[in-house]
Design a protein around this motif. Structure first.
Motif, short mmCIF file in Angstrom:
data_model
loop_
_atom_site.label_atom_id
_atom_site.label_comp_id
_atom_site.label_asym_id
_atom_site.label_seq_id
_atom_site.Cartn_x
_atom_site.Cartn_y
_atom_site.Cartn_z
N TRP A 35 -14.12 -9.85 13.16
CA TRP A 35 -13.80 -8.87 13.58
C TRP A 35 -12.41 -9.06 13.88
CZ3 TRP A 35 -17.43 -5.44 15.64
CH2 TRP A 35 -18.42 -6.38 16.37
N TYR A 36 -11.85 -7.54 13.44
CA TYR A 36 -10.60 -7.08 13.84
C TYR A 36 -10.35 -6.22 15.06
CZ TYR A 36 -9.84 -8.58 9.19
OH TYR A 36 -9.57 -9.50 7.87
N ARG A 37 -9.33 -5.92 15.17
CA ARG A 37 -8.68 -4.93 16.33
C ARG A 37 -7.75 -4.52 16.10
NH1 ARG A 37 -7.59 -8.55 21.62
NH2 ARG A 37 -6.02 -9.91 20.73
N GLN A 38 -7.45 -3.37 16.74
CA GLN A 38 -6.24 -2.56 16.62
C GLN A 38 -5.72 -1.51 17.97
OE1 GLN A 38 -5.70 0.03 13.20
NE2 GLN A 38 -3.33 0.02 13.30
N ALA A 39 -5.35 -2.12 18.43
CA ALA A 39 -4.04 -1.68 19.43
C ALA A 39 -3.43 -0.13 19.18
CB ALA A 39 -3.81 -2.18 20.36
N LEU A 46 -7.46 -9.86 13.12
CA LEU A 46 -8.35 -10.38 12.90
C LEU A 46 -8.64 -10.93 13.81
CD1 LEU A 46 -10.58 -11.52 11.07
CD2 LEU A 46 -9.04 -13.62 10.69
N VAL A 47 -9.24 -10.94 14.61
CA VAL A 47 -9.89 -11.59 16.14
C VAL A 47 -10.08 -12.78 16.37
CG1 VAL A 47 -10.96 -10.75 18.00
CG2 VAL A 47 -9.71 -9.06 16.86
N ALA A 48 -11.03 -12.78 14.94
CA ALA A 48 -12.26 -13.88 14.74
C ALA A 48 -13.14 -13.82 13.34
CB ALA A 48 -13.84 -13.61 16.02
N GLY A 49 -13.38 -14.94 12.91
CA GLY A 49 -14.06 -14.66 11.76
C GLY A 49 -15.79 -15.56 11.30
N LEU A 50 -17.11 -15.45 11.46
CA LEU A 50 -17.06 -16.58 10.52
C LEU A 50 -18.02 -16.72 8.92
CD1 LEU A 50 -19.37 -18.13 11.87
CD2 LEU A 50 -20.80 -16.50 12.73
N SER A 54 -17.95 -22.03 9.50
CA SER A 54 -16.97 -22.32 9.53
C SER A 54 -16.22 -20.39 10.62
CB SER A 54 -16.01 -22.39 7.89
OG SER A 54 -13.87 -22.37 8.79
N ILE A 55 -15.82 -21.57 11.46
CA ILE A 55 -14.90 -20.08 12.26
C ILE A 55 -13.45 -20.45 12.97
CG2 ILE A 55 -15.63 -19.49 14.54
CD1 ILE A 55 -18.14 -20.55 15.43
N GLU A 56 -12.95 -18.92 12.53
CA GLU A 56 -11.35 -19.50 12.52
C GLU A 56 -11.62 -17.91 14.25
OE1 GLU A 56 -10.63 -16.78 9.09
OE2 GLU A 56 -8.74 -17.41 10.76
N TYR A 57 -10.36 -18.30 14.48
CA TYR A 57 -9.83 -17.52 16.26
C TYR A 57 -8.36 -17.20 15.89
CZ TYR A 57 -14.48 -18.03 18.07
OH TYR A 57 -15.75 -18.40 18.44
N ALA A 58 -8.22 -15.99 16.24
CA ALA A 58 -6.86 -15.51 16.44
C ALA A 58 -7.03 -16.35 17.69
CB ALA A 58 -6.79 -14.11 16.95
N GLU A 59 -5.49 -17.30 18.16
CA GLU A 59 -4.56 -17.69 18.79
C GLU A 59 -5.13 -16.57 20.02
OE1 GLU A 59 -3.36 -21.11 17.39
OE2 GLU A 59 -3.06 -20.44 19.34
N SER A 60 -5.03 -15.11 20.58
CA SER A 60 -4.78 -14.65 21.92
C SER A 60 -6.82 -14.82 21.83
CB SER A 60 -4.84 -13.39 21.39
OG SER A 60 -5.10 -13.17 20.09
N ALA A 61 -7.24 -15.38 20.69
CA ALA A 61 -8.95 -14.80 21.70
C ALA A 61 -9.61 -16.54 21.60
CB ALA A 61 -9.24 -14.85 20.26
N LYS A 62 -8.93 -18.28 21.03
CA LYS A 62 -9.48 -19.32 21.59
C LYS A 62 -9.42 -19.20 23.06
CE LYS A 62 -6.90 -20.92 17.72
NZ LYS A 62 -5.90 -21.86 17.06
#
Length: 120
Positions: A35-39, A46-50, A54-62
């Motif tokens: 999932w990506y986002r653009q404001a 990148l907001v979150a990836g799977l 393996s999962i990763e999150y942006a710091e803002s999403a954790k």
């Protein structure tokens, strides 16, 4: 491969939304879904990836967002809790896919985006 995202909308600060994205087509294998986002006025992030397990999150999403996947339905979800105004953006699902077109190829496929607006 086509990606269809849904679940965006208007929510108050502190609220929750669940985004869904379904991949359709034939002759493909999903390697990763993100999932990506653009404001407005900002770069896409990148907001979150799977990928596999393996999962990763942006710091803002954790701690607030959770990405999950339904392999049987070729779908990925993003549960977003404790939403903040700064989460307002267009959210895109992106699939890293291997597909057969005369030979096996890999590529990124983007969904159409879904608007998330968080009000105060």
């Amino acid at each position: 491969v086509q990606l269809q995202a849904s679940g965006g909308g208007l929510v108050q600060s502190g609220g929750s939304l669940r985004l869904s994205c379904a991949a359709s087509g034939s002759g493909f294998r999903i390697n990763a879904m993100n999932w990506y986002r653009q404001a407005p006025g900002k770069e896409r992030e990148l907001v979150a990836g799977l990928r596999g397990s393996s999962i990763e999150y942006a710091e803002s999403a954790k701690g607030r967002f959770t990405i999950s996947r339904d392999n049987a339905k070729n779908s990925v979800f993003l549960q977003m809790n404790s939403l903040k105004q700064e989460d307002t953006a267009v959210y895109y699902c992106v699939a890293d896919v291997t597909y057969l077109l005369r030979e096996y190829r890999s590529g990124l496929f983007w969904g159409q985006g879904t608007q998330v607006t968080v009000s105060s």
